[in-house]
Design a protein around this motif. Structure first.
Motif, short mmCIF file in Angstrom:
data_model
loop_
_atom_site.label_atom_id
_atom_site.label_comp_id
_atom_site.label_asym_id
_atom_site.label_seq_id
_atom_site.Cartn_x
_atom_site.Cartn_y
_atom_site.Cartn_z
N HIS A 1 -8.75 -24.41 4.50
CA HIS A 1 -9.25 -25.69 5.00
C HIS A 1 -10.10 -26.39 3.95
CE1 HIS A 1 -12.42 -22.83 6.07
NE2 HIS A 1 -13.25 -23.85 6.07
N HIS A 2 -10.63 -25.65 2.98
CA HIS A 2 -11.32 -26.21 1.81
C HIS A 2 -10.77 -25.49 0.59
CE1 HIS A 2 -14.25 -28.53 4.01
NE2 HIS A 2 -14.56 -27.47 4.72
N SER A 3 -10.20 -26.23 -0.33
CA SER A 3 -9.64 -25.61 -1.52
C SER A 3 -10.65 -25.68 -2.65
CB SER A 3 -8.34 -26.30 -1.93
OG SER A 3 -7.76 -25.63 -3.02
N ASP A 4 -11.68 -24.84 -2.56
CA ASP A 4 -12.67 -24.77 -3.62
C ASP A 4 -12.78 -23.32 -4.07
OD1 ASP A 4 -13.88 -23.73 -1.39
OD2 ASP A 4 -15.73 -24.88 -1.57
N ALA A 5 -13.59 -23.07 -5.09
CA ALA A 5 -13.69 -21.74 -5.69
C ALA A 5 -14.18 -20.70 -4.69
CB ALA A 5 -14.60 -21.78 -6.91
N LEU A 6 -15.13 -21.06 -3.85
CA LEU A 6 -15.68 -20.12 -2.88
C LEU A 6 -14.62 -19.66 -1.88
CD1 LEU A 6 -18.06 -18.63 -1.55
CD2 LEU A 6 -18.46 -20.70 -0.21
N VAL B 1 0.85 -1.18 0.00
CA VAL B 1 0.00 0.00 0.00
C VAL B 1 0.88 1.23 0.00
CG1 VAL B 1 -1.70 1.30 1.35
CG2 VAL B 1 -1.85 -1.18 1.21
N SER B 2 0.57 2.18 -0.88
CA SER B 2 1.26 3.46 -0.91
C SER B 2 0.22 4.55 -0.69
CB SER B 2 1.97 3.67 -2.26
OG SER B 2 2.51 4.96 -2.32
N VAL B 3 0.22 5.10 0.52
CA VAL B 3 -0.77 6.12 0.87
C VAL B 3 -0.51 7.39 0.06
CG1 VAL B 3 -1.70 7.51 2.76
CG2 VAL B 3 -1.02 5.14 3.17
N ALA B 4 0.75 7.77 -0.11
CA ALA B 4 1.08 8.99 -0.84
C ALA B 4 0.66 8.91 -2.31
CB ALA B 4 2.58 9.25 -0.75
N GLU B 5 0.83 7.75 -2.92
CA GLU B 5 0.47 7.57 -4.33
C GLU B 5 -0.97 7.11 -4.52
OE1 GLU B 5 3.24 4.88 -6.07
OE2 GLU B 5 4.97 6.12 -5.57
N ARG B 6 -1.69 6.83 -3.41
CA ARG B 6 -3.06 6.33 -3.46
C ARG B 6 -3.13 5.07 -4.33
NH1 ARG B 6 -6.03 7.92 0.21
NH2 ARG B 6 -7.91 7.88 -1.00
N ARG B 7 -2.32 4.07 -3.94
CA ARG B 7 -2.15 2.88 -4.76
C ARG B 7 -2.13 1.64 -3.89
NH1 ARG B 7 3.09 2.79 -8.58
NH2 ARG B 7 3.58 0.70 -7.96
N VAL B 8 -2.81 0.60 -4.36
CA VAL B 8 -2.82 -0.72 -3.71
C VAL B 8 -2.34 -1.73 -4.74
CG1 VAL B 8 -4.24 -2.50 -2.66
CG2 VAL B 8 -4.71 -0.11 -2.17
N ILE B 9 -1.29 -2.47 -4.40
CA ILE B 9 -0.78 -3.52 -5.28
C ILE B 9 -0.98 -4.85 -4.58
CG2 ILE B 9 1.22 -4.41 -6.51
CD1 ILE B 9 2.42 -1.58 -6.33
N LEU B 10 -1.68 -5.75 -5.25
CA LEU B 10 -1.90 -7.10 -4.72
C LEU B 10 -1.01 -8.07 -5.47
CD1 LEU B 10 -5.65 -6.50 -4.68
CD2 LEU B 10 -4.40 -7.17 -2.66
N PHE B 11 -0.32 -8.93 -4.74
CA PHE B 11 0.60 -9.91 -5.34
C PHE B 11 -0.11 -11.25 -5.44
CE2 PHE B 11 3.37 -6.86 -3.04
CZ PHE B 11 3.89 -6.24 -4.17
N ARG B 12 -0.41 -11.66 -6.66
CA ARG B 12 -1.24 -12.83 -6.91
C ARG B 12 -0.63 -14.14 -6.41
NH1 ARG B 12 -1.99 -16.85 -10.70
NH2 ARG B 12 -0.24 -16.18 -11.95
N LEU B 13 0.62 -14.39 -6.74
CA LEU B 13 1.22 -15.69 -6.40
C LEU B 13 1.34 -15.92 -4.90
CD1 LEU B 13 3.82 -15.96 -9.28
CD2 LEU B 13 1.64 -17.14 -9.03
N PRO B 14 1.82 -14.95 -4.11
CA PRO B 14 1.84 -15.21 -2.66
C PRO B 14 0.45 -15.41 -2.06
CG PRO B 14 3.27 -13.37 -3.19
CD PRO B 14 2.52 -13.71 -4.44
N ILE B 15 -0.53 -14.66 -2.56
CA ILE B 15 -1.89 -14.82 -2.03
C ILE B 15 -2.42 -16.21 -2.34
CG2 ILE B 15 -4.28 -14.05 -2.28
CD1 ILE B 15 -3.19 -11.19 -2.65
N GLU B 16 -2.24 -16.66 -3.57
CA GLU B 16 -2.78 -17.97 -3.96
C GLU B 16 -1.98 -19.13 -3.41
OE1 GLU B 16 -4.85 -16.99 -8.25
OE2 GLU B 16 -2.85 -17.87 -8.21
N ARG B 17 -0.67 -19.04 -3.42
CA ARG B 17 0.15 -20.20 -3.11
C ARG B 17 0.48 -20.37 -1.64
NH1 ARG B 17 3.39 -20.93 -8.28
NH2 ARG B 17 1.66 -21.13 -9.74
N LEU B 18 0.53 -19.29 -0.88
CA LEU B 18 0.93 -19.39 0.52
C LEU B 18 -0.26 -19.49 1.47
CD1 LEU B 18 3.89 -16.84 0.54
CD2 LEU B 18 3.97 -19.32 0.28
N ALA B 19 -1.45 -19.56 0.93
CA ALA B 19 -2.65 -19.66 1.76
C ALA B 19 -2.82 -21.10 2.24
CB ALA B 19 -3.88 -19.23 0.97
N LYS B 20 -3.30 -21.23 3.43
CA LYS B 20 -3.60 -22.54 4.00
C LYS B 20 -5.12 -22.61 4.18
CE LYS B 20 0.82 -23.60 5.65
NZ LYS B 20 1.54 -23.04 4.58
#
Length: 149
Positions: free
Chosen positions: A110-115, A89-108
């Motif tokens: 309990h049910h790995s379904d679409a929901l 998050v960059s408050v000065a630039e008013r910007r949010v960057i989400l990193f797809r691979l860490p979010i998807e791959r490092l999540a644990k």
């Protein structure tokens, strides 16, 4: 029978750059014309981020008017905690960057379904926006979680 040697001539070869390796032309979609095209994990991730960001912009129009939401594969450096950041998050630039691979791959999950994968991405967007605004994620959409009380 011996094969004749391949001759190099001055004209363009039969296998031009616009054909595939067997000379049949450009291929069509794998699914064919009757079925919709396949969606990738990246497409689903992007759609979820866009829909969640639009939802939050509708709830907080003044605070999120000029905020840009971006998606990147991986962070360029190790996070301050020594781990891999899920968002930046960059408050000065008013910007949010989400990193797809860490979010998807490092999540644990309990049910790995679409929901549950969708809920994971939504929660990351909520937490990143909360960090940007200096609020608690639960305060961003209080009516959304009223049924949990």
């Amino acid at each position: 029978m011996a094969r004749s040697p391949h001759r190099v001539t001055g004209h363009r070869s039969v296998r031009g750059g616009w054909r595939d390796r067997h000379g049949r032309g450009i291929r069509s979609a794998v699914t064919g014309p009757q079925l919709p095209l396949l969606t990738t994990r990246a497409d689903v991730f992007e759609t979820t981020v866009v829909q969640t960001a639009e939802y939050l912009k509708d709830l907080w129009p003044d605070d999120l008017r000029e905020v840009s939401f971006e998606i990147a594969g991986l962070p360029s450096e190790v996070g301050a905690s020594g781990g891999v950041d899920r968002w930046q998050v960059s408050v000065a630039e008013r910007r949010v960057i989400l990193f797809r691979l860490p979010i998807e791959r490092l999540a644990k999950l309990h049910h790995s379904d679409a929901l549950h994968r969708r809920m994971l991405v939504e929660s990351c967007v909520f937490r990143a926006v909360a960090e940007l605004l200096g609020k608690d994620p639960w305060d961003l959409a209080p009516d959304r979680f009223r049924h949990l009380r």
